[in-house]
Structures are given as C-alpha cells and as structure tokens.
Design a protein around this motif. Structure first.
Motif, PDB file in Angstrom:
ATOM      1  N   GLY A  28       3.770  -4.115  20.703  1.00 15.35           N
ATOM      2  CA  GLY A  28       2.422  -4.290  21.229  1.00 15.35           C
ATOM      3  C   GLY A  28       1.826  -5.640  20.843  1.00 15.35           C
ATOM      4  N   GLY A  29       2.073  -6.065  19.613  1.00 10.58           N
ATOM      5  CA  GLY A  29       1.577  -7.367  19.174  1.00 10.58           C
ATOM      6  C   GLY A  29       2.149  -8.507  19.997  1.00 10.58           C
ATOM      7  N   GLY A  30       3.419  -8.400  20.336  1.00  8.20           N
ATOM      8  CA  GLY A  30       4.036  -9.415  21.190  1.00  8.20           C
ATOM      9  C   GLY A  30       3.404  -9.452  22.571  1.00  8.20           C
ATOM     10  N   ALA A  34       1.188 -12.616  23.924  1.00  6.09           N
ATOM     11  CA  ALA A  34       1.587 -13.256  25.180  1.00  6.09           C
ATOM     12  C   ALA A  34       0.423 -13.293  26.169  1.00  6.09           C
ATOM     13  CB  ALA A  34       2.788 -12.528  25.788  1.00  6.09           C
ATOM     14  N   ALA A  35      -0.370 -12.214  26.206  1.00  4.67           N
ATOM     15  CA  ALA A  35      -1.541 -12.178  27.090  1.00  4.67           C
ATOM     16  C   ALA A  35      -2.581 -13.219  26.657  1.00  4.67           C
ATOM     17  CB  ALA A  35      -2.150 -10.780  27.105  1.00  4.67           C
ATOM     18  N   ARG A  36      -2.772 -13.355  25.343  1.00  2.93           N
ATOM     19  CA  ARG A  36      -3.718 -14.372  24.852  1.00  2.93           C
ATOM     20  C   ARG A  36      -3.231 -15.764  25.214  1.00  2.93           C
ATOM     21  NH1 ARG A  36      -3.061 -16.185  19.676  1.00  2.93           N
ATOM     22  NH2 ARG A  36      -2.598 -14.072  19.000  1.00  2.93           N
ATOM     23  N   TYR A  37      -1.942 -16.008  25.031  1.00  8.90           N
ATOM     24  CA  TYR A  37      -1.372 -17.309  25.372  1.00  8.90           C
ATOM     25  C   TYR A  37      -1.559 -17.594  26.861  1.00  8.90           C
ATOM     26  CZ  TYR A  37       1.846 -21.170  25.940  1.00  8.90           C
ATOM     27  OH  TYR A  37       2.387 -22.388  26.245  1.00  8.90           O
ATOM     28  N   ALA A  38      -1.335 -16.581  27.695  1.00  7.10           N
ATOM     29  CA  ALA A  38      -1.528 -16.746  29.140  1.00  7.10           C
ATOM     30  C   ALA A  38      -2.978 -17.122  29.447  1.00  7.10           C
ATOM     31  CB  ALA A  38      -1.136 -15.473  29.879  1.00  7.10           C
ATOM     32  N   ALA A  39      -3.930 -16.505  28.754  1.00  2.42           N
ATOM     33  CA  ALA A  39      -5.346 -16.843  28.961  1.00  2.42           C
ATOM     34  C   ALA A  39      -5.598 -18.308  28.599  1.00  2.42           C
ATOM     35  CB  ALA A  39      -6.239 -15.927  28.125  1.00  2.42           C
ATOM     36  N   LEU A  40      -4.979 -18.769  27.524  1.00  3.11           N
ATOM     37  CA  LEU A  40      -5.159 -20.168  27.116  1.00  3.11           C
ATOM     38  C   LEU A  40      -4.496 -21.134  28.097  1.00  3.11           C
ATOM     39  CD1 LEU A  40      -4.654 -19.721  23.287  1.00  3.11           C
ATOM     40  CD2 LEU A  40      -6.738 -20.523  24.413  1.00  3.11           C
ATOM     41  N   VAL A  41      -3.401 -20.712  28.709  1.00  5.27           N
ATOM     42  CA  VAL A  41      -2.742 -21.555  29.713  1.00  5.27           C
ATOM     43  C   VAL A  41      -3.580 -21.607  30.984  1.00  5.27           C
ATOM     44  CG1 VAL A  41      -0.707 -21.698  31.235  1.00  5.27           C
ATOM     45  CG2 VAL A  41      -0.415 -21.277  28.787  1.00  5.27           C
ATOM     46  N   LEU A  60     -13.551  -9.657  25.245  1.00  9.22           N
ATOM     47  CA  LEU A  60     -12.841  -8.717  26.108  1.00  9.22           C
ATOM     48  C   LEU A  60     -12.009  -7.733  25.286  1.00  9.22           C
ATOM     49  CD1 LEU A  60     -11.936  -7.704  28.884  1.00  9.22           C
ATOM     50  CD2 LEU A  60     -10.150  -9.466  28.826  1.00  9.22           C
ATOM     51  N   GLY A  61     -11.277  -8.239  24.302  1.00  8.38           N
ATOM     52  CA  GLY A  61     -10.471  -7.365  23.456  1.00  8.38           C
ATOM     53  C   GLY A  61     -11.314  -6.350  22.708  1.00  8.38           C
ATOM     54  N   CYS A  62     -12.462  -6.770  22.223  1.00 10.21           N
ATOM     55  CA  CYS A  62     -13.349  -5.851  21.506  1.00 10.21           C
ATOM     56  C   CYS A  62     -13.935  -4.805  22.447  1.00 10.21           C
ATOM     57  CB  CYS A  62     -14.442  -6.638  20.789  1.00 10.21           C
ATOM     58  SG  CYS A  62     -13.825  -7.526  19.344  1.00 10.21           S
ATOM     59  N   ALA A  63     -14.277  -5.205  23.661  1.00 15.31           N
ATOM     60  CA  ALA A  63     -14.781  -4.230  24.631  1.00 15.31           C
ATOM     61  C   ALA A  63     -13.701  -3.203  24.973  1.00 15.31           C
ATOM     62  CB  ALA A  63     -15.256  -4.942  25.894  1.00 15.31           C
ATOM     63  N   VAL A  64     -12.482  -3.678  25.159  1.00 15.11           N
ATOM     64  CA  VAL A  64     -11.387  -2.759  25.491  1.00 15.11           C
ATOM     65  C   VAL A  64     -11.127  -1.802  24.331  1.00 15.11           C
ATOM     66  CG1 VAL A  64      -8.921  -2.600  26.040  1.00 15.11           C
ATOM     67  CG2 VAL A  64     -10.354  -4.294  27.193  1.00 15.11           C
ATOM     68  N   ILE A  65     -11.201  -2.283  23.095  1.00 17.08           N
ATOM     69  CA  ILE A  65     -10.973  -1.378  21.953  1.00 17.08           C
ATOM     70  C   ILE A  65     -12.075  -0.322  21.894  1.00 17.08           C
ATOM     71  CG2 ILE A  65     -12.144  -2.622  20.062  1.00 17.08           C
ATOM     72  CD1 ILE A  65      -8.756  -1.005  19.645  1.00 17.08           C
ATOM     73  N   GLY A  89      -1.410  -3.085  17.995  1.00 17.40           N
ATOM     74  CA  GLY A  89      -0.480  -4.089  18.489  1.00 17.40           C
ATOM     75  C   GLY A  89      -1.046  -4.959  19.590  1.00 17.40           C
ATOM     76  N   VAL A  90      -1.245  -4.384  20.770  1.00 17.56           N
ATOM     77  CA  VAL A  90      -1.678  -5.181  21.921  1.00 17.56           C
ATOM     78  C   VAL A  90      -3.029  -5.832  21.661  1.00 17.56           C
ATOM     79  CG1 VAL A  90      -2.334  -5.114  24.367  1.00 17.56           C
ATOM     80  CG2 VAL A  90      -0.328  -3.835  23.594  1.00 17.56           C
ATOM     81  N   LEU A  91      -4.025  -5.034  21.288  1.00 17.00           N
ATOM     82  CA  LEU A  91      -5.359  -5.611  21.101  1.00 17.00           C
ATOM     83  C   LEU A  91      -5.450  -6.463  19.843  1.00 17.00           C
ATOM     84  CD1 LEU A  91      -7.500  -2.648  22.404  1.00 17.00           C
ATOM     85  CD2 LEU A  91      -6.954  -4.796  23.570  1.00 17.00           C
TER      86      LEU A  91
END
Length: 147
Positions: A28-30, A34-41, A60-65, A89-91
C-alpha cells in the motif's frame, strides 16, 4: 528475538502472524507513494514557489482517511488487512508530512518567510479540517441511508 517484558525468545507464530500486515502496509505504501509522485509530475511546483501540490495531496489524503475510517469502523466490517493496506499504506504513502517539513525549510532558506509561515500553519489546520469535514459528511450520509 526476545520479548521486551521477559527477555525470553518471542514465539515465531507472533512474528509470522504479522507478516501479512507488514506486506499489506508495504504494498500500500508503494501505491500511495507512486500516486503522490504522479501528482508532483502532473502538477509540478517550481523551485522556491509555494508547494501547492503537496498541500493539496495532504488535504486530499486526510479527507480520504476521514471517509475511510468512518466506513470501516462504523458502517461495514472490513477485511483485517484493509486498514493496514489502505489506511496506513496507501494513505500513509500518499500524504507526506516529511516533504511538508522540507518544503517549509526550503521556503525559509529562500528568504520567503511569510509563505513559509503560512504553509507551516495552514497545512496542519487545513488537513485536520479536511479530516473533520469528511468524517462529518460521511456520518451524515450514512445516517440518511438508514431506514
């Protein structure tokens, strides 16, 4: 390995039982990183600029959690690995309060004290507000769905 309280060897079954949880968090962390990196790209922040991308990733991550925790603790029974995989992991990989600290320091070092202080104060305030708002809205939506 020994147990902290007795100094005796820890049962292998305890360590072995945690392996799926560790694996779920790692995978999940991976995914989250990867999603954070995509946002930065997709939405790069020029050097020395206000780090909008990381601010919105954290919000966004805090809202989703907030939504996720209400659903898995109050509305549905979740698989035992869902919270470690998605919540931790993911969040955890998606949100990045360490980058927030580095970006704040970078703004201070660039002599941009006002934006640095704004970012320093706004990020936790807006992130916590996002958790609260998402939790509140999700609970209200669940109450309306009940017969």
């Amino acid at each position: 390995m020994t147990t902290p309280d007795t100094g005796r060897p820890r049962a292998r079954s305890t360590v072995r039982s945690q392996a799926p949880v560790i694996g779920a968090v790692a995978v999940g962390g991976g995914v989250g990183a990867a999603a954070r990196y995509a946002a930065l790209v997709w939405w790069p922040t020029p050097a020395g600029s206000f780090p909008w991308t990381i601010l919105w990733v954290n919000v966004l991550g805090c809202a989703v959690i907030g939504v996720f925790m209400v659903i898995v603790t109050e509305a549905r029974t979740a698989h035992r690995l869902l919270r470690p995989f998605f919540g931790t992991g993911v969040l955890g990989g998606f949100t990045t309060f360490s980058t927030y600290a580095v970006d704040t320091r970078g703004l201070f070092e660039a002599g941009r004290h006002a934006p640095a202080l704004l970012y320093l104060a706004a990020t936790p305030a807006v992130a916590l507000t996002a958790v609260w708002a998402a939790t509140t809205v999700t609970r209200r939506a669940l109450i309306r769905r009940q017969p």
